[in-house]
Design a protein around this motif. Structure first.
Motif, mmCIF file in Angstrom:
data_model
loop_
_atom_site.group_PDB
_atom_site.id
_atom_site.type_symbol
_atom_site.label_atom_id
_atom_site.label_comp_id
_atom_site.label_asym_id
_atom_site.label_seq_id
_atom_site.Cartn_x
_atom_site.Cartn_y
_atom_site.Cartn_z
ATOM 1 N N LEU A 1 0.784 -1.265 -0.040
ATOM 2 C CA LEU A 1 0.041 0.075 -0.055
ATOM 3 C C LEU A 1 0.781 1.185 0.029
ATOM 4 C CD1 LEU A 1 -2.700 -0.934 2.219
ATOM 5 C CD2 LEU A 1 -3.071 -0.858 0.015
ATOM 6 N N LEU A 2 2.145 1.302 0.555
ATOM 7 C CA LEU A 2 2.957 2.376 0.778
ATOM 8 C C LEU A 2 3.424 2.647 -0.773
ATOM 9 C CD1 LEU A 2 4.392 4.672 2.325
ATOM 10 C CD2 LEU A 2 6.030 2.829 3.177
ATOM 11 N N LEU A 3 3.848 1.516 -1.257
ATOM 12 C CA LEU A 3 4.582 1.804 -2.599
ATOM 13 C C LEU A 3 3.445 2.243 -3.547
ATOM 14 C CD1 LEU A 3 6.590 -1.286 -3.033
ATOM 15 C CD2 LEU A 3 7.345 1.061 -2.486
ATOM 16 N N LYS A 4 2.236 1.770 -3.408
ATOM 17 C CA LYS A 4 1.201 2.146 -4.270
ATOM 18 C C LYS A 4 0.668 3.596 -4.187
ATOM 19 C CE LYS A 4 0.763 -1.341 -6.778
ATOM 20 N NZ LYS A 4 1.236 -1.153 -8.455
ATOM 21 N N VAL A 5 0.513 4.165 -2.894
ATOM 22 C CA VAL A 5 0.290 5.576 -2.556
ATOM 23 C C VAL A 5 1.267 6.317 -3.039
ATOM 24 C CG1 VAL A 5 0.140 7.165 -0.516
ATOM 25 C CG2 VAL A 5 -1.133 4.877 -0.626
ATOM 26 N N ILE A 6 2.573 6.025 -2.949
ATOM 27 C CA ILE A 6 3.503 6.972 -3.394
ATOM 28 C C ILE A 6 3.732 6.981 -4.861
ATOM 29 C CG2 ILE A 6 6.113 7.148 -3.846
ATOM 30 C CD1 ILE A 6 6.625 5.827 -0.940
ATOM 31 N N GLY B 1 1.989 15.184 -11.573
ATOM 32 C CA GLY B 1 1.915 15.279 -13.162
ATOM 33 C C GLY B 1 3.228 15.724 -13.780
ATOM 34 N N SER B 2 3.869 16.585 -12.994
ATOM 35 C CA SER B 2 5.173 17.082 -13.572
ATOM 36 C C SER B 2 6.262 16.323 -13.544
ATOM 37 C CB SER B 2 5.559 18.507 -12.974
ATOM 38 O OG SER B 2 5.779 18.418 -11.447
ATOM 39 N N LEU B 3 5.957 15.001 -12.667
ATOM 40 C CA LEU B 3 7.242 14.177 -12.546
ATOM 41 C C LEU B 3 6.939 13.181 -13.474
ATOM 42 C CD1 LEU B 3 7.617 13.973 -8.668
ATOM 43 C CD2 LEU B 3 9.093 15.306 -10.312
ATOM 44 N N ASP B 4 8.079 12.688 -14.045
ATOM 45 C CA ASP B 4 8.136 11.472 -14.947
ATOM 46 C C ASP B 4 7.700 10.296 -13.831
ATOM 47 O OD1 ASP B 4 9.742 8.958 -16.230
ATOM 48 O OD2 ASP B 4 8.847 10.610 -17.778
ATOM 49 N N SER B 5 6.954 9.249 -14.673
ATOM 50 C CA SER B 5 6.909 7.964 -14.138
ATOM 51 C C SER B 5 8.095 7.097 -13.500
ATOM 52 C CB SER B 5 6.210 6.819 -14.944
ATOM 53 O OG SER B 5 6.412 6.681 -16.102
ATOM 54 N N ALA B 6 8.934 7.582 -14.318
ATOM 55 C CA ALA B 6 10.426 6.809 -13.588
ATOM 56 C C ALA B 6 10.681 7.079 -12.095
ATOM 57 C CB ALA B 6 11.523 7.107 -14.437
ATOM 58 N N TYR B 7 10.309 8.303 -11.667
ATOM 59 C CA TYR B 7 10.782 8.726 -10.341
ATOM 60 C C TYR B 7 9.760 7.794 -9.269
ATOM 61 C CZ TYR B 7 12.409 13.189 -11.467
ATOM 62 O OH TYR B 7 13.255 14.174 -11.707
ATOM 63 N N VAL C 1 12.026 6.532 -6.257
ATOM 64 C CA VAL C 1 11.522 6.405 -4.824
ATOM 65 C C VAL C 1 11.569 5.036 -3.969
ATOM 66 C CG1 VAL C 1 9.417 7.189 -3.384
ATOM 67 C CG2 VAL C 1 10.073 8.607 -5.498
ATOM 68 N N SER C 2 10.970 4.185 -4.888
ATOM 69 C CA SER C 2 10.863 3.000 -4.547
ATOM 70 C C SER C 2 12.226 2.212 -3.924
ATOM 71 C CB SER C 2 10.209 1.889 -5.283
ATOM 72 O OG SER C 2 8.817 2.387 -5.757
ATOM 73 N N VAL D 1 16.542 1.281 0.300
ATOM 74 C CA VAL D 1 17.519 1.292 0.741
ATOM 75 C C VAL D 1 17.716 1.569 2.251
ATOM 76 C CG1 VAL D 1 19.975 2.615 0.403
ATOM 77 C CG2 VAL D 1 18.776 1.631 -1.519
ATOM 78 N N VAL D 2 16.833 2.437 2.666
ATOM 79 C CA VAL D 2 16.752 3.256 3.953
ATOM 80 C C VAL D 2 16.251 1.821 4.723
ATOM 81 C CG1 VAL D 2 15.292 4.719 5.284
ATOM 82 C CG2 VAL D 2 16.053 5.692 3.110
ATOM 83 N N VAL D 3 15.227 1.342 4.443
ATOM 84 C CA VAL D 3 14.736 0.238 5.178
ATOM 85 C C VAL D 3 15.696 -0.642 5.584
ATOM 86 C CG1 VAL D 3 12.926 -1.669 5.504
ATOM 87 C CG2 VAL D 3 12.025 0.538 4.472
ATOM 88 N N VAL D 4 16.525 -1.268 4.440
ATOM 89 C CA VAL D 4 17.592 -2.198 4.601
ATOM 90 C C VAL D 4 18.618 -1.899 5.613
ATOM 91 C CG1 VAL D 4 19.280 -3.620 3.646
ATOM 92 C CG2 VAL D 4 17.149 -3.334 2.510
ATOM 93 N N VAL D 5 18.927 -0.542 5.515
ATOM 94 C CA VAL D 5 19.963 0.218 6.230
ATOM 95 C C VAL D 5 19.450 0.248 7.679
ATOM 96 C CG1 VAL D 5 20.929 2.226 7.118
ATOM 97 C CG2 VAL D 5 20.955 1.527 4.695
#
Length: 338
Positions: A287-292, A300-306, A310-311, A316-320
């Motif tokens: 759900l967190l990934l889908k909300v992001i 709208g101004s951000l490309d879907s590659a973002y 972000v994912s 990386v943050v979670v594993v650290v």
């Protein structure tokens, strides 16, 4: 007496630190989800719209079912890179079989995809091959089989929109899509299976230490085979439900889904090293990934590659954080009592 007072401080602080670490491990993703959803609802008027929330829930349902199977695999100390291709193959097979009725559509997808999971499990558990290599080969094999069935993707099998199979993906119950209800039911069953049954205990034991699990009477090989079969079945079911939702077996789907599923499971608090995890955390991670992703689309101004950026950053943050918490916990367990 002063010495006793001074020594009692660390003794009391240890349980508190352990509780904080455990809370961060288990509920950190939920806190992040609530905060992200709250900020998004305040920032975008359309985010809290029932139609948008329904779209988030339905799109999350398919990934969540795949992540449920991945949770069992990772808790057991393994990894399954084939789920994305198996998901796509399950969708194509279900769409092809839907012309013969919903039962044939589901059984065909589940039989073939479960069979792929069985082969993965046998090679990993019996032949003692590395899960990474086995499931990578299965990923390529499942994708190749799907392309062969569809003539290199030239053929697209359609699902009749007035069929019972299509209703499985498109109908609503109490205003919520049927795939969402199916996902919730599967997670409820998965939670009971992992936390309340002997099989679940064996999954945790095998992921924690195979030798110790064997000494306690757990069948290590049988447990490993079972989790990979379960992963294949759930990936195939998710693909079938997705085909019912889209009314077609789309061949380009599933690419990178294995990485999304792994990310969601790890973000939800399951350790990549195995031996610890919860299915509820995996659902929150999805759900967190889908909300992001939805928020990025709303900007709208951000490309879907973002979305991938972000994912990846979240992972990386979670594993650290997991590594840091694990080292702190290990240090507390091995340090002499104060």
């Amino acid at each position: 007496m002063p010495g006793q007072a001074a020594s009692s401080g660390p003794v009391r602080s240890r349980p508190r630190a352990e509780r904080v670490s455990a809370f961060a491990q288990r509920h950190g993703a939920l806190v992040a989800l609530v905060l992200t959803a709250a900020v998004s609802a305040l920032s975008f008027d359309s985010f809290a719209d029932p139609g948008n929330l329904q779209n988030i829930a339905v799109s999350a349902a398919f990934l969540a079912i795949v992540a449920l199977g991945m949770t069992f695999v990772i808790v057991s100390g393994g990894i399954d890179l084939s789920v994305g291709s198996v998901f796509a193959l399950g969708g194509v097979l279900a769409a092809w079989g839907s012309r013969h009725g919903p039962l044939v559509a589901l059984l065909l997808a589940l039989t073939v995809c479960g069979g792929i999971g069985l082969v993965n499990g046998l090679l990993i558990a019996r032949a003692r091959l590395a899960p990474f290599i086995v499931t990578l080969a299965a990923m390529l094999g499942a994708r190749g089989l799907m392309l062969n069935i569809t003539d290199e993707g030239a053929d697209t099998f359609l699902v009749a929109k007035d069929s019972l199979f299509a209703d499985l993906g498109r109908e609503k119950l109490l205003g919520v899509g049927v795939p969402v209800w199916i996902t919730l039911a599967l997670f409820l069953l998965g939670g009971v299976l992992l936390r309340r049954t002997r099989f679940g205990q064996h999954v945790y034991a095998v992921g924690g230490n195979e030798d110790a699990a064997s000494l306690m009477g757990a069948s290590v090989a049988r447990t490993k085979v079972s989790v990979y079969v379960l992963s294949g079945l759930l990936a195939g079911l998710a693909g079938a439900l997705n085909a019912a939702w889209l009314a077609s077996g789309v061949t380009i789907l599933g690419q990178g889904m294995e990485l999304e599923a792994i990310s969601a499971v790890v973000i939800g608090g399951t350790l990549l090293t195995g031996g610890m995890g919860f299915v509820s955390g995996s659902l929150v991670g999805v759900l967190l990934l889908k909300v992001i992703q939805n928020v990025i689309n709303q900007i709208g101004s951000l490309d879907s590659a973002y979305q991938q950026v972000v994912s990846g950053a979240f992972l990386v943050v979670v594993v650290v954080v997991q590594t840091w918490l694990g080292r702190r916990r290990k240090a507390r367990l091995t340090s002499p009592a104060a």
